[in-house]
Scaffold this motif. Structure first.
Motif, short mmCIF file in Angstrom:
data_model
loop_
_atom_site.label_atom_id
_atom_site.label_comp_id
_atom_site.label_asym_id
_atom_site.label_seq_id
_atom_site.Cartn_x
_atom_site.Cartn_y
_atom_site.Cartn_z
N LEU A 149 0.83 -1.19 0.00
CA LEU A 149 0.00 0.00 0.00
C LEU A 149 0.87 1.25 0.00
CD1 LEU A 149 -2.46 -1.26 2.71
CD2 LEU A 149 -3.07 -0.81 0.34
N GLN A 150 0.56 2.16 -0.91
CA GLN A 150 1.29 3.41 -0.99
C GLN A 150 0.34 4.57 -0.72
OE1 GLN A 150 2.95 4.19 -4.88
NE2 GLN A 150 4.14 5.94 -4.18
N LEU A 151 0.77 5.47 0.16
CA LEU A 151 -0.08 6.61 0.49
C LEU A 151 -0.12 7.60 -0.67
CD1 LEU A 151 -1.72 8.06 2.74
CD2 LEU A 151 0.39 9.27 3.30
N LEU A 152 -1.34 7.94 -1.10
CA LEU A 152 -1.52 8.95 -2.14
C LEU A 152 -1.63 10.34 -1.53
CD1 LEU A 152 -4.19 7.55 -4.63
CD2 LEU A 152 -1.81 8.08 -5.13
N LEU A 153 -2.47 10.44 -0.52
CA LEU A 153 -2.66 11.73 0.15
C LEU A 153 -3.40 11.50 1.47
CD1 LEU A 153 -5.89 12.15 -0.48
CD2 LEU A 153 -5.07 13.07 -2.63
N LYS A 154 -3.41 12.56 2.28
CA LYS A 154 -4.05 12.46 3.58
C LYS A 154 -4.64 13.81 3.97
CE LYS A 154 0.36 13.40 5.84
NZ LYS A 154 1.45 12.86 6.69
N TYR A 155 -5.73 13.74 4.74
CA TYR A 155 -6.31 14.93 5.34
C TYR A 155 -6.23 14.79 6.85
CZ TYR A 155 -9.53 18.35 7.15
OH TYR A 155 -10.07 19.39 7.86
N LEU A 156 -5.54 15.73 7.48
CA LEU A 156 -5.44 15.73 8.93
C LEU A 156 -6.19 16.93 9.50
CD1 LEU A 156 -1.68 14.74 9.42
CD2 LEU A 156 -3.68 13.26 9.14
N SER A 157 -6.00 18.08 8.88
CA SER A 157 -6.68 19.31 9.30
C SER A 157 -6.36 20.37 8.27
CB SER A 157 -6.23 19.75 10.70
OG SER A 157 -4.87 20.09 10.67
N GLY A 158 -6.97 21.57 8.45
CA GLY A 158 -6.63 22.67 7.57
C GLY A 158 -7.42 22.67 6.29
N SER A 159 -6.77 23.03 5.20
CA SER A 159 -7.44 23.16 3.92
C SER A 159 -8.15 21.86 3.55
CB SER A 159 -6.44 23.51 2.83
OG SER A 159 -7.06 23.46 1.55
N THR A 160 -9.37 22.00 3.08
CA THR A 160 -10.15 20.80 2.76
C THR A 160 -9.76 20.19 1.42
OG1 THR A 160 -11.88 22.18 1.77
CG2 THR A 160 -12.13 21.57 4.10
N LEU A 161 -9.01 20.92 0.61
CA LEU A 161 -8.53 20.37 -0.66
C LEU A 161 -7.09 19.91 -0.45
CD1 LEU A 161 -9.08 19.82 -3.65
CD2 LEU A 161 -8.15 22.10 -4.14
N VAL A 162 -6.90 18.63 -0.65
CA VAL A 162 -5.60 18.04 -0.38
C VAL A 162 -4.99 17.54 -1.69
CG1 VAL A 162 -4.37 16.24 0.87
CG2 VAL A 162 -6.40 17.29 1.89
N LYS A 163 -3.77 17.89 -1.92
CA LYS A 163 -3.08 17.42 -3.12
C LYS A 163 -2.10 16.33 -2.75
CE LYS A 163 -3.64 21.69 -5.74
NZ LYS A 163 -4.68 21.11 -6.61
N GLY A 164 -2.06 15.30 -3.59
CA GLY A 164 -1.19 14.18 -3.31
C GLY A 164 -0.21 13.92 -4.43
N ILE A 165 0.29 12.70 -4.45
CA ILE A 165 1.26 12.32 -5.47
C ILE A 165 0.55 11.92 -6.76
CG2 ILE A 165 2.95 11.62 -3.75
CD1 ILE A 165 2.21 8.70 -4.41
N ASN A 166 1.32 11.89 -7.82
CA ASN A 166 0.83 11.41 -9.12
C ASN A 166 -0.36 12.21 -9.66
OD1 ASN A 166 2.76 9.44 -8.74
ND2 ASN A 166 1.31 7.85 -8.19
N GLY A 167 -0.48 13.47 -9.26
CA GLY A 167 -1.53 14.33 -9.78
C GLY A 167 -2.90 14.15 -9.17
N PHE A 168 -3.01 13.35 -8.12
CA PHE A 168 -4.29 13.13 -7.46
C PHE A 168 -4.56 14.23 -6.43
CE2 PHE A 168 -5.94 9.12 -8.92
CZ PHE A 168 -4.83 8.46 -9.44
#
Lengths: 112, 115
Positions: free
Chosen positions: B44-63
């Motif tokens: 399993l590879q993490l793409l992105l995560k939301y912990l707090s703050g801005s509701t729009l989260v940018k991750g790896i590979n353009g996701f």
């Protein structure tokens, strides 16, 4: 960068045998989690350890036990193996509460 | 108790088309949210995560993903997919009510990108 190491990567056992899976967390990570992913299934949490103490327990069968050692590596011991134990077993480590969990490559256990 | 629902078990899409993978969660406490990707026979590879703050989260590979608290959703999007994005995608939730917190995964969405 160092990642989570799991050994062995593949393991074939017969029914009623015992298996031991090992997990070496990322250096300075004090928390280890074990997950089981059956064929075509999502990963299911089994158990976790923080600072060598069990911190949470999920759907882990009584036939399984685990511990975390002084060097923070962890071992999952599985006895009286059943065909249904065939799965991918992931270990993950993290540096603290709510922190990102880094997953190892998994150990694929096949029980015949 | 927390739970995660991934609304689509499979999503077929053509290369260079946009895609959205849907995820809804339920929890009585505040949560952290994650998207993981699993390529065939890999971990399993993490793409992105939301912990707090801005509701729009940018991750790896353009996701990217948007956390919507009122709709309890955390949908994953990519504006233009590639063949190499073909994989299984898992949405996961972790609460921080205390302790060292396990991830609860959804059932997964298989993204199949066709040429």
């Amino acid at each position: 960068a160092a990642g989570v190491i799991q050994s062995p990567r593949h393991l074939i056992k017969e029914k009623r045998e015992t298996a031991t899976l090992k997990c070496y967390p990322i250096p300075r990570h004090d928390t280890v989690y074990w997950y089981q992913q059956g064929p075509g299934q999502d990963p299911q949490f089994l158990i976790s350890f923080y600072e060598k103490m069990q911190s949470d327990k999920g759907s882990i069968p009584d036939r399984f036990s685990a511990q975390q050692f002084s060097d923070y590596h962890s071992e999952l011991n599985m006895s009286s193996l059943e065909l249904g134990d065939s799965a991918l077993y992931f270990c993950a480590s993290s540096a603290g509460q709510g922190d990102e969990q880094y997953f190892g490559p998994g150990t694929r256990l096949t029980v015949t | 108790a927390q739970s995660v629902t991934q609304l689509d078990s499979q999503v077929p899409v053509f290369e260079e088309a946009p895609v959205e993978l849907r995820c809804n969660y339920s929890s009585s406490v505040s949560v952290y949210l994650f998207w993981y990707v699993q390529y065939p026979n890999q971990g399993l590879q993490l793409l992105l995560k939301y912990l707090s703050g801005s509701t729009l989260v940018k991750g790896i590979n353009g996701f990217e993903a948007e956390f919507n608290k009122s709709q309890t959703s955390f949908h994953l999007r990519k504006p233009s997919v590639h063949i190499s994005d073909t994989a299984e995608y898992f949405c996961a939730v972790s609460d921080f009510s205390g302790g060292y917190n396990k991830l609860i995964f959804g059932a997964g969405t298989r993204l199949a990108v066709h040429p």
